[in-house]
Write a protein that holds these residues in place. Structure first.
Motif, short mmCIF file in Angstrom:
data_model
loop_
_atom_site.label_atom_id
_atom_site.label_comp_id
_atom_site.label_asym_id
_atom_site.label_seq_id
_atom_site.Cartn_x
_atom_site.Cartn_y
_atom_site.Cartn_z
N VAL A 1 -9.92 -2.75 -2.96
CA VAL A 1 -9.87 -1.37 -2.47
C VAL A 1 -10.61 -1.28 -1.14
O VAL A 1 -11.77 -1.67 -1.04
CB VAL A 1 -10.49 -0.40 -3.49
CG1 VAL A 1 -10.50 1.02 -2.92
CG2 VAL A 1 -9.70 -0.44 -4.80
N GLY B 1 -3.05 -2.89 -5.10
CA GLY B 1 -4.19 -1.98 -5.09
C GLY B 1 -5.55 -2.63 -5.01
O GLY B 1 -6.57 -1.94 -4.96
N GLN B 2 -5.60 -3.95 -5.01
CA GLN B 2 -6.87 -4.67 -4.94
C GLN B 2 -6.84 -5.66 -3.78
O GLN B 2 -5.80 -6.27 -3.54
CB GLN B 2 -7.14 -5.41 -6.25
CG GLN B 2 -7.28 -4.52 -7.46
CD GLN B 2 -8.56 -3.69 -7.46
OE1 GLN B 2 -9.49 -3.96 -6.69
NE2 GLN B 2 -8.61 -2.67 -8.30
N ARG C 1 -7.91 4.97 -5.98
CA ARG C 1 -6.96 4.43 -5.02
C ARG C 1 -6.13 3.29 -5.62
O ARG C 1 -4.93 3.15 -5.32
CB ARG C 1 -7.70 3.96 -3.77
CG ARG C 1 -6.85 3.24 -2.73
CD ARG C 1 -5.69 4.09 -2.20
NE ARG C 1 -4.79 3.24 -1.44
CZ ARG C 1 -4.91 3.00 -0.14
NH1 ARG C 1 -5.89 3.55 0.56
NH2 ARG C 1 -4.04 2.22 0.47
N ALA C 2 -6.73 2.47 -6.47
CA ALA C 2 -5.98 1.38 -7.08
C ALA C 2 -4.85 1.93 -7.94
O ALA C 2 -3.72 1.42 -7.91
CB ALA C 2 -6.90 0.49 -7.91
N GLY D 1 0.84 -1.19 0.00
CA GLY D 1 0.00 0.00 0.00
C GLY D 1 0.88 1.24 0.00
O GLY D 1 2.10 1.14 -0.16
N ASP E 1 -2.01 3.18 -5.67
CA ASP E 1 -1.17 2.10 -5.15
C ASP E 1 -0.26 1.53 -6.24
O ASP E 1 0.92 1.26 -6.00
CB ASP E 1 -2.06 1.00 -4.57
CG ASP E 1 -2.66 1.39 -3.22
OD1 ASP E 1 -2.57 2.59 -2.87
OD2 ASP E 1 -3.22 0.53 -2.54
N GLU E 2 -0.83 1.35 -7.44
CA GLU E 2 -0.02 0.84 -8.55
C GLU E 2 1.13 1.79 -8.86
O GLU E 2 2.27 1.37 -9.08
CB GLU E 2 -0.89 0.67 -9.80
CG GLU E 2 -1.89 -0.47 -9.72
CD GLU E 2 -2.85 -0.45 -10.90
OE1 GLU E 2 -2.58 0.29 -11.88
OE2 GLU E 2 -3.87 -1.16 -10.85
#
Length: 421
Positions: free
Chosen positions: A47, A44-45, A99-100, A17, A103-104
């Protein structure tokens, strides 16, 4: 990824994260071998976040505006008595992000700095010694165990942290059980979040909707009463408000929000950061900004300790001290503030919220409101002109009650060293 020698990596960061990826990037950029472990198939998954950050936080990530879905200028607050109060609206206070994608992007930056990302890799257990840390990692769908030896481990693996368990530090003493997701709803306010401060619907916490700028909004609700079913609370929230009633739920994800930082966020050769350390704002549950700040502090301490070859109690104590000075005091004061507000009755909460309709209070909110440092706002509200106007607006019977709570809060903030649990 195969074991190469007696010490496979200088540092293992568990959890990709924001806190984990930022820590990994900073340490790898300093020239150390860093392994970034992520238990899921992709970064990222799933979320677990509403994805509301400040422009300051976006800048701190170093990511482009591509992750931004909408801009937020204020909030519509639904009060315990069913009234609505509009706060802000004059400028952009927050950004809604994917958000994904965040994070990526942060994990990619860590890899570009030299960190090795290992997906589908779950920390099962660990043993610390004077010479290093041995990690037992289950990898892939077969959960084949691999032993990895490192000099330092950093736990950024959420509120149920395996690293914290291995350190023996436990979990946050205070937490919110919550559920969040997305609904099909054309928001009434494209640039305003909705906040439901209604104890009958969200005991000890609140509900929220966040517009994405389309016909989809994010929604969530939580409670500090651990026996509550947050999905039932969400059903109650949607049923109680006409504009939510006909919305279709597109996605839901439950989770736990730690709202009390751990006292022991570091031990020899092991550090915690982000949700694993309870580094979350106690008044809102937001943790991205505090996680990134904390990750950079953690990385700075780790780099110096690696350079000196001193990864014992001295490094752990320095991280605790630097974190408390930079981030922890704000969270400590926020926790006390949350405790103070929790003692108010619904009627008293209503009367307090109505103060945000006063011109003097609105001006302070517009100028000083900051979602990253919410407690700072209260120091600005204690200006003489604002206090005088507030006292005139409050019912006389509420004066002694509020004064007593404020005195208790001030005494704790002023006199106590913040042992956070």
């Amino acid at each position: 990824m195969t074991r190469r020698n007696a010490l496979d990596f200088d540092v293992a960061v568990v959890g990709a994260g924001p806190a984990g990826s930022v820590s990994a990037k900073e340490i790898a950029a300093a020239g150390y071998k860093v392994l970034l472990l992520e238990e899921h198939d992709v970064v990222g998954q799933p979320v677990h976040c509403s994805g509301l950050i400040s422009p300051r936080t976006l800048e701190a990530t170093g990511l482009d505006n591509d992750i931004v879905l909408n801009s937020i200028k204020g909030a519509v607050v639904y009060t315990p008595m069913g009234n609505t109060i509009t706060v802000g609206g004059n400028r952009t206070h927050a950004l809604v992000i994917d958000r994904a994608l965040m994070d990526e992007g942060l994990a990619r930056k860590a890899q570009e700095a030299g960190a090795v990302l290992a997906l589908r890799s779950r920390l099962a257990s660990m043993q610390r010694s004077d010479d290093g840390v041995r990690l037992h990692v289950q990898r892939g769908s077969e959960k084949a165990e691999q032993k990895i030896d490192v000099r330092l481990v950093i736990g950024a693996d959420g509120s149920h942290s395996a690293v914290a368990k291995g350190m023996g530090t436990g979990q946050s003493e205070e937490s919110i059980v919550a559920v969040g997701g997305e609904i099909s709803m054309q928001s009434q306010h494209d640039d305003m979040v909705e906040v439901y401060v209604q104890p009958d619907l969200a005991p000890g916490w609140f509900g929220w909707t966040i517009p994405l700028g389309t016909d989809v909004s994010r929604i969530g609700i939580g409670s500090d009463e651990q026996g509550r079913n947050p999905r039932r609370l969400l059903e109650g929230l949607m049923e109680s408000h006409e504009h939510l009633r006909d919305s279709s739920v597109l996605r839901l994800q439950g989770g736990v929000i730690p709202v009390a930082p751990l006292r022991q966020i570091a031990e020899p050769r092991a550090m915690l950061v982000g949700d694993a350390a309870g580094q979350v704002k106690p008044t809102s549950g937001g943790g991205i900004h505090t996680s990134i700040l904390s990750a950079k502090i953690c990385a700075d301490v780790a780099i110096e300790a690696l350079e000196r070859g001193a990864l014992g109690e001295e490094a752990a104590a320095r991280y605790r001290t630097e974190w408390m000075r930079t981030v922890g005091l704000e969270l400590y004061r926020g926790r006390l503030l949350r405790h103070m507000l929790a003692q108010l009755t619904p009627v008293e909460t209503e009367q307090l919220l109505q103060l945000f309709t006063l011109k003097e209070v609105c001006e302070v909110m517009a100028a000083q409101g900051d979602i990253d440092f919410p407690v700072h706002l209260f120091s600005h509200l204690f200006r003489p002109a604002v206090v005088f106007r507030v006292l005139r607006a409050l019912p006389l019977r509420l004066w002694p009650r509020l004064a007593w709570l404020l005195v208790q809060w001030y005494r704790k903030v002023s006199n106590h060293q913040p042992g956070l649990q």
